[in-house]
Design a protein around this motif. Structure first.
Motif, PDB file in Angstrom:
ATOM      1  N   PRO A 140       0.766  -1.248   0.144  1.00 26.91           N
ATOM      2  CA  PRO A 140      -0.046   0.037   0.011  1.00 26.91           C
ATOM      3  C   PRO A 140       0.877   1.397   0.025  1.00 26.91           C
ATOM      4  CG  PRO A 140      -0.793  -1.719   1.495  1.00 26.91           C
ATOM      5  CD  PRO A 140       0.435  -2.236   1.015  1.00 26.91           C
ATOM      6  N   GLY A 141       0.296   2.207  -0.808  1.00 25.22           N
ATOM      7  CA  GLY A 141       1.137   3.502  -1.047  1.00 25.22           C
ATOM      8  C   GLY A 141       2.422   3.281  -2.103  1.00 25.22           C
ATOM      9  N   ALA A 142       2.877   2.416  -2.442  1.00 23.70           N
ATOM     10  CA  ALA A 142       4.060   1.975  -3.198  1.00 23.70           C
ATOM     11  C   ALA A 142       3.493   2.066  -4.687  1.00 23.70           C
ATOM     12  CB  ALA A 142       4.561   0.942  -2.980  1.00 23.70           C
ATOM     13  N   GLU A 143       4.024   2.926  -5.589  1.00 26.41           N
ATOM     14  CA  GLU A 143       3.640   3.013  -6.844  1.00 26.41           C
ATOM     15  C   GLU A 143       4.544   1.985  -7.863  1.00 26.41           C
ATOM     16  OE1 GLU A 143       1.277   4.494  -7.964  1.00 26.41           O
ATOM     17  OE2 GLU A 143       0.710   6.091  -6.287  1.00 26.41           O
ATOM     18  N   ALA A 144       3.994   0.554  -7.889  1.00 27.06           N
ATOM     19  CA  ALA A 144       4.827  -0.120  -8.694  1.00 27.06           C
ATOM     20  C   ALA A 144       3.803  -1.290  -9.136  1.00 27.06           C
ATOM     21  CB  ALA A 144       5.939  -0.883  -7.675  1.00 27.06           C
ATOM     22  N   ASP A 145       4.108  -1.918 -10.312  1.00 28.39           N
ATOM     23  CA  ASP A 145       3.417  -3.138 -10.872  1.00 28.39           C
ATOM     24  C   ASP A 145       4.200  -4.229 -10.749  1.00 28.39           C
ATOM     25  OD1 ASP A 145       1.751  -1.290 -11.630  1.00 28.39           O
ATOM     26  OD2 ASP A 145       2.539  -1.048 -13.824  1.00 28.39           O
ATOM     27  N   PHE A 146       3.951  -5.294  -9.932  1.00 30.60           N
ATOM     28  CA  PHE A 146       4.341  -6.496  -9.770  1.00 30.60           C
ATOM     29  C   PHE A 146       3.554  -7.511 -10.429  1.00 30.60           C
ATOM     30  CE2 PHE A 146       6.102  -9.848  -6.320  1.00 30.60           C
ATOM     31  CZ  PHE A 146       6.863 -10.439  -7.142  1.00 30.60           C
ATOM     32  N   LEU A 147       3.897  -8.011 -11.635  1.00 32.40           N
ATOM     33  CA  LEU A 147       3.237  -8.997 -12.397  1.00 32.40           C
ATOM     34  C   LEU A 147       3.722 -10.177 -12.857  1.00 32.40           C
ATOM     35  CD1 LEU A 147       1.938  -5.891 -14.629  1.00 32.40           C
ATOM     36  CD2 LEU A 147       0.628  -6.735 -12.691  1.00 32.40           C
ATOM     37  N   LEU A 148       2.838 -11.324 -12.930  1.00 34.74           N
ATOM     38  CA  LEU A 148       3.402 -12.326 -13.691  1.00 34.74           C
ATOM     39  C   LEU A 148       2.511 -12.002 -15.157  1.00 34.74           C
ATOM     40  CD1 LEU A 148       4.270 -15.292 -14.022  1.00 34.74           C
ATOM     41  CD2 LEU A 148       2.135 -16.085 -13.445  1.00 34.74           C
ATOM     42  N   VAL A 149       3.459 -12.212 -16.227  1.00 37.27           N
ATOM     43  CA  VAL A 149       2.617 -11.806 -17.485  1.00 37.27           C
ATOM     44  C   VAL A 149       2.971 -13.016 -18.628  1.00 37.27           C
ATOM     45  CG1 VAL A 149       3.182 -10.179 -19.442  1.00 37.27           C
ATOM     46  CG2 VAL A 149       3.742  -9.397 -17.410  1.00 37.27           C
ATOM     47  N   THR A 150       1.893 -13.186 -19.241  1.00 41.44           N
ATOM     48  CA  THR A 150       1.843 -14.200 -20.281  1.00 41.44           C
ATOM     49  C   THR A 150       1.507 -13.626 -21.729  1.00 41.44           C
ATOM     50  OG1 THR A 150       0.984 -15.821 -18.687  1.00 41.44           O
ATOM     51  CG2 THR A 150       0.604 -16.106 -21.100  1.00 41.44           C
ATOM     52  N   TYR A 151       2.344 -13.800 -22.709  1.00 45.55           N
ATOM     53  CA  TYR A 151       1.997 -13.574 -23.976  1.00 45.55           C
ATOM     54  C   TYR A 151       1.645 -14.631 -24.492  1.00 45.55           C
ATOM     55  CZ  TYR A 151       3.764  -8.512 -23.632  1.00 45.55           C
ATOM     56  OH  TYR A 151       3.654  -7.329 -23.355  1.00 45.55           O
ATOM     57  N   ARG A 152       0.431 -14.880 -24.958  1.00 40.08           N
ATOM     58  CA  ARG A 152      -0.039 -15.949 -25.875  1.00 40.08           C
ATOM     59  C   ARG A 152       0.506 -16.012 -27.443  1.00 40.08           C
ATOM     60  NH1 ARG A 152      -5.654 -14.906 -23.438  1.00 40.08           N
ATOM     61  NH2 ARG A 152      -5.825 -16.262 -21.815  1.00 40.08           N
ATOM     62  N   PRO A 153       0.854 -17.316 -27.960  1.00 39.86           N
ATOM     63  CA  PRO A 153       1.318 -17.280 -29.312  1.00 39.86           C
ATOM     64  C   PRO A 153       0.618 -16.345 -30.230  1.00 39.86           C
ATOM     65  CG  PRO A 153       0.760 -19.541 -28.513  1.00 39.86           C
ATOM     66  CD  PRO A 153       0.121 -18.458 -27.496  1.00 39.86           C
ATOM     67  N   GLY A 154       1.421 -15.312 -30.803  1.00 38.13           N
ATOM     68  CA  GLY A 154       1.045 -14.191 -31.659  1.00 38.13           C
ATOM     69  C   GLY A 154       0.698 -13.002 -30.845  1.00 38.13           C
ATOM     70  N   GLY A 155       0.804 -13.115 -29.371  1.00 36.91           N
ATOM     71  CA  GLY A 155       0.129 -11.923 -28.533  1.00 36.91           C
ATOM     72  C   GLY A 155       1.266 -10.759 -28.809  1.00 36.91           C
ATOM     73  N   SER A 156       0.789  -9.570 -28.421  1.00 37.12           N
ATOM     74  CA  SER A 156       1.601  -8.216 -28.477  1.00 37.12           C
ATOM     75  C   SER A 156       1.045  -7.267 -27.635  1.00 37.12           C
ATOM     76  CB  SER A 156       1.432  -8.029 -30.204  1.00 37.12           C
ATOM     77  OG  SER A 156       2.259  -6.731 -30.368  1.00 37.12           O
ATOM     78  N   SER A 157       1.965  -6.477 -27.316  1.00 39.11           N
ATOM     79  CA  SER A 157       1.507  -5.300 -26.442  1.00 39.11           C
ATOM     80  C   SER A 157       0.744  -4.327 -27.250  1.00 39.11           C
ATOM     81  CB  SER A 157       2.852  -4.835 -25.646  1.00 39.11           C
ATOM     82  OG  SER A 157       3.812  -4.429 -26.642  1.00 39.11           O
ATOM     83  N   SER A 158       0.836  -4.400 -28.445  1.00 35.94           N
ATOM     84  CA  SER A 158       0.071  -3.453 -29.290  1.00 35.94           C
ATOM     85  C   SER A 158      -0.687  -4.208 -30.446  1.00 35.94           C
ATOM     86  CB  SER A 158       1.155  -2.313 -29.659  1.00 35.94           C
ATOM     87  OG  SER A 158       0.285  -1.463 -30.708  1.00 35.94           O
ATOM     88  N   GLY A 159      -1.778  -4.120 -30.557  1.00 39.33           N
ATOM     89  CA  GLY A 159      -2.425  -4.654 -31.668  1.00 39.33           C
ATOM     90  C   GLY A 159      -2.139  -4.138 -33.015  1.00 39.33           C
TER      91      GLY A 159
END
Length: 225
Positions: A140-159
């Motif tokens: 709480p109060g901390a500005e941070a993203d702590f993530l498990l990230v999955t890119y599926r086959p063909g996935g992209s951060s920008s369509g």
């Protein structure tokens, strides 16, 4: 995949937009997308891509991490922790003098997040273009993203294939699969065991050209607008 309830991202974005006094069309113009797309995101009919999500949160002056927490004002510095199954009991109002970090825990004992987050207790965001984010924890109060990230086959951060940029410093560690990272004018192939780190203001994009999911742990600090 986590069985935790997916947070209402669209409603949270709409809340932040209204609190900022920004019209739907003005927000769409600011981030370079159609008003129809923003409307569909706010109503839950469509999910944003990673790049669109960062563009929206930057324009509205909120953090990506805050989208995991429903029912709070966009301008509040204290965010509601994730539910971990602890029963909530009667609680008197938290005095204004309580430090904001302690207040975040005291406000609702049933939604404390840590220090341990079980595999079945992670909140999940299903984004457009084949990307899934699972929140691994927060302070709480901390500005941070702590993530498990999955890119599926063909996935992209920008369509659309466009590069994105946002506030913060980005760290990533790939555990399986392969990702192609475009960073500025360079392109890198990230393999299991490889790690990346860079200022997120550098134009960048991730994509999975492989036939298996690419999975890794990502940490983005200081992403608040």
């Amino acid at each position: 995949m986590s069985s935790a309830v997916v947070p209402p991202v669209g409603a949270r974005i709409r809340q932040a937009r209204l609190e900022r006094g920004t019209t739907l069309r003005a927000l769409a113009r600011e981030i370079g997308v159609s008003a129809s797309l923003v409307s569909q995101i706010e109503t839950g009919k469509s999910q944003p891509s990673v790049s669109t999500l960062y563009a929206i949160t930057t324009a509205l002056g909120i953090s990506v991490e805050s989208l995991f927490d429903a029912g709070e004002g966009a301008g509040e510095g204290v965010r509601e922790p994730v539910r971990t199954g602890v029963a909530a009991g009667p609680l008197a109002a938290v005095p204004a003098t309580v430090p904001h970090t302690l207040a975040a825990f005291a406000a609702d004992p049933g939604r404390r997040i840590g220090p341990l987050v079980g595999a079945g207790g992670r909140e999940t965001l299903e984004l457009d273009s084949g990307v899934v984010w699972e929140r691994l924890g927060r302070v709480p109060g901390a500005e941070a993203d702590f993530l498990l990230v999955t890119y599926r086959p063909g996935g992209s951060s920008s369509g659309s294939g466009a590069l994105m940029r946002h506030a913060g410093t980005e760290y990533g560690y790939l555990t399986s699969g392969e990702l192609v990272l475009t960073l500025g004018f360079e392109e890198y192939t990230v393999r299991p065991g490889d790690s990346v780190c860079f200022e997120s203001t550098t134009p960048h994009r991730y994509r999975n050209d492989g036939e298996v999911p690419a999975v890794g742990v990502w940490f983005v600090s200081g992403d608040a607008g």
